[in-house]
Design a protein around this motif. Sequence first.
Motif, PDB file in Angstrom:
ATOM      1  N   MET A   1       0.830  -1.209   0.000  1.00 42.58           N
ATOM      2  CA  MET A   1       0.000   0.000   0.000  1.00 42.58           C
ATOM      3  C   MET A   1       0.862   1.256   0.000  1.00 42.58           C
ATOM      4  SD  MET A   1      -3.112  -1.353  -0.223  1.00 42.58           S
ATOM      5  CE  MET A   1      -3.230   0.082  -1.135  1.00 42.58           C
ATOM      6  N   ASP A   2       1.998   1.248   0.716  1.00 48.08           N
ATOM      7  CA  ASP A   2       2.883   2.410   0.704  1.00 48.08           C
ATOM      8  C   ASP A   2       3.362   2.727  -0.703  1.00 48.08           C
ATOM      9  OD1 ASP A   2       2.630   2.797   3.410  1.00 48.08           O
ATOM     10  OD2 ASP A   2       4.578   1.912   3.921  1.00 48.08           O
ATOM     11  N   ARG A   3       3.712   1.707  -1.450  1.00 43.22           N
ATOM     12  CA  ARG A   3       4.172   1.933  -2.829  1.00 43.22           C
ATOM     13  C   ARG A   3       3.068   2.516  -3.686  1.00 43.22           C
ATOM     14  NH1 ARG A   3       8.482  -2.707  -4.498  1.00 43.22           N
ATOM     15  NH2 ARG A   3       9.818  -2.371  -2.696  1.00 43.22           N
ATOM     16  N   VAL A   4       1.864   2.018  -3.518  1.00 43.60           N
ATOM     17  CA  VAL A   4       0.730   2.530  -4.286  1.00 43.60           C
ATOM     18  C   VAL A   4       0.440   3.975  -3.889  1.00 43.60           C
ATOM     19  CG1 VAL A   4      -1.754   2.266  -4.684  1.00 43.60           C
ATOM     20  CG2 VAL A   4      -0.292   0.240  -4.608  1.00 43.60           C
ATOM     21  N   ILE A   5       0.400   4.233  -2.594  1.00 45.69           N
ATOM     22  CA  ILE A   5       0.082   5.575  -2.092  1.00 45.69           C
ATOM     23  C   ILE A   5       1.126   6.585  -2.540  1.00 45.69           C
ATOM     24  CG2 ILE A   5      -0.096   6.967   0.016  1.00 45.69           C
ATOM     25  CD1 ILE A   5      -1.369   4.362   1.310  1.00 45.69           C
ATOM     26  N   VAL A   6       2.393   6.261  -2.359  1.00 47.52           N
ATOM     27  CA  VAL A   6       3.471   7.174  -2.755  1.00 47.52           C
ATOM     28  C   VAL A   6       3.466   7.358  -4.277  1.00 47.52           C
ATOM     29  CG1 VAL A   6       5.979   7.472  -2.854  1.00 47.52           C
ATOM     30  CG2 VAL A   6       4.887   6.761  -0.728  1.00 47.52           C
ATOM     31  N   GLY A   7       3.200   6.293  -5.016  1.00 51.09           N
ATOM     32  CA  GLY A   7       3.132   6.386  -6.476  1.00 51.09           C
ATOM     33  C   GLY A   7       2.041   7.326  -6.960  1.00 51.09           C
ATOM     34  N   LEU A   8       1.013   7.493  -6.151  1.00 50.38           N
ATOM     35  CA  LEU A   8      -0.082   8.401  -6.498  1.00 50.38           C
ATOM     36  C   LEU A   8       0.121   9.797  -5.931  1.00 50.38           C
ATOM     37  CD1 LEU A   8      -3.117   6.013  -6.030  1.00 50.38           C
ATOM     38  CD2 LEU A   8      -2.164   6.857  -8.178  1.00 50.38           C
ATOM     39  N   GLY A   9       1.264  10.013  -5.293  1.00 49.45           N
ATOM     40  CA  GLY A   9       1.571  11.329  -4.759  1.00 49.45           C
ATOM     41  C   GLY A   9       1.132  11.531  -3.324  1.00 49.45           C
ATOM     42  N   GLY A  10       0.701  10.473  -2.672  1.00 52.04           N
ATOM     43  CA  GLY A  10       0.303  10.571  -1.264  1.00 52.04           C
ATOM     44  C   GLY A  10       1.488  10.344  -0.354  1.00 52.04           C
ATOM     45  N   GLN A  11       1.284  10.555   0.920  1.00 51.78           N
ATOM     46  CA  GLN A  11       2.326  10.325   1.918  1.00 51.78           C
ATOM     47  C   GLN A  11       2.020   9.026   2.643  1.00 51.78           C
ATOM     48  OE1 GLN A  11       5.093  12.233   2.386  1.00 51.78           O
ATOM     49  NE2 GLN A  11       4.383  13.372   0.616  1.00 51.78           N
ATOM     50  N   ALA A  12       3.046   8.228   2.875  1.00 51.78           N
ATOM     51  CA  ALA A  12       2.879   6.977   3.617  1.00 51.78           C
ATOM     52  C   ALA A  12       4.055   6.819   4.559  1.00 51.78           C
ATOM     53  CB  ALA A  12       2.816   5.800   2.652  1.00 51.78           C
ATOM     54  N   ALA A  13       3.768   6.794   5.833  1.00 53.54           N
ATOM     55  CA  ALA A  13       4.817   6.611   6.830  1.00 53.54           C
ATOM     56  C   ALA A  13       5.018   5.136   7.065  1.00 53.54           C
ATOM     57  CB  ALA A  13       4.446   7.298   8.133  1.00 53.54           C
ATOM     58  N   VAL A  14       6.260   4.724   7.058  1.00 51.07           N
ATOM     59  CA  VAL A  14       6.619   3.336   7.319  1.00 51.07           C
ATOM     60  C   VAL A  14       7.378   3.310   8.637  1.00 51.07           C
ATOM     61  CG1 VAL A  14       7.910   1.343   6.461  1.00 51.07           C
ATOM     62  CG2 VAL A  14       6.804   2.897   4.851  1.00 51.07           C
ATOM     63  N   ALA A  15       7.170   2.268   9.430  1.00 52.41           N
ATOM     64  CA  ALA A  15       7.882   2.155  10.701  1.00 52.41           C
ATOM     65  C   ALA A  15       9.369   2.345  10.468  1.00 52.41           C
ATOM     66  CB  ALA A  15       7.597   0.799  11.339  1.00 52.41           C
ATOM     67  N   GLY A  16       9.951   3.295  11.130  1.00 49.14           N
ATOM     68  CA  GLY A  16      11.386   3.527  11.019  1.00 49.14           C
ATOM     69  C   GLY A  16      11.752   4.562   9.965  1.00 49.14           C
ATOM     70  N   GLY A  17      10.801   5.179   9.308  1.00 50.18           N
ATOM     71  CA  GLY A  17      11.163   6.208   8.339  1.00 50.18           C
ATOM     72  C   GLY A  17      10.119   6.403   7.272  1.00 50.18           C
ATOM     73  N   GLU A  18      10.505   7.066   6.222  1.00 47.38           N
ATOM     74  CA  GLU A  18       9.605   7.355   5.111  1.00 47.38           C
ATOM     75  C   GLU A  18       9.518   6.176   4.170  1.00 47.38           C
ATOM     76  OE1 GLU A  18       7.683  10.212   4.453  1.00 47.38           O
ATOM     77  OE2 GLU A  18       8.184  10.496   6.553  1.00 47.38           O
ATOM     78  N   ALA A  19       8.461   6.142   3.408  1.00 50.21           N
ATOM     79  CA  ALA A  19       8.276   5.073   2.423  1.00 50.21           C
ATOM     80  C   ALA A  19       9.339   5.157   1.360  1.00 50.21           C
ATOM     81  CB  ALA A  19       6.884   5.195   1.787  1.00 50.21           C
ATOM     82  N   GLN A  20       9.700   4.029   0.857  1.00 50.95           N
ATOM     83  CA  GLN A  20      10.740   3.951  -0.182  1.00 50.95           C
ATOM     84  C   GLN A  20      10.124   4.065  -1.554  1.00 50.95           C
ATOM     85  OE1 GLN A  20      14.087   3.672   0.576  1.00 50.95           O
ATOM     86  NE2 GLN A  20      13.477   3.939   2.671  1.00 50.95           N
TER      87      GLN A  20
END
Length: 122
Positions: free
Chosen positions: A103-122
């Motif tokens: 979901m982080d990859r999808v969200i970031v790919g669409l220009g959204g922000q996604a926080a991942v444990a330990g840092g920002e989404a890759q």
Amino acid sequence: MKRLMMMAAVMALTGVAACAPATRFEWGAYEPALYAYAQNPENREAYRTALERAIEAGRERDAVAPGLLAELGYLHLQAGETAQALTLFQEERARFPESAVFMDRVIVGLGGQAAVAGGEAQ
């Protein structure tokens, strides 16, 4: 005697089945709607409605089935409704942390922000 034992066994199994707990997740009419949609993509609105109803029923008892939010989000994305899709993808991620990587990859790919444990989404 054998017949009596068989009837007792059937009655016992029926009693156990009647006490079986409800399913953990609310699926609604997802399966038949998905099948109808796969057979005929013109059934898209019926599929979307079935997803929305299953999600709403799941929200009422905190039992939204995994993947339904993402699936509805994908339908919104196909319709060009990116903001609604992002909201659903973020809810899917929040409800099901095991989906975070995808979901982080999808969200970031669409220009959204996604926080991942330990840092920002890759």
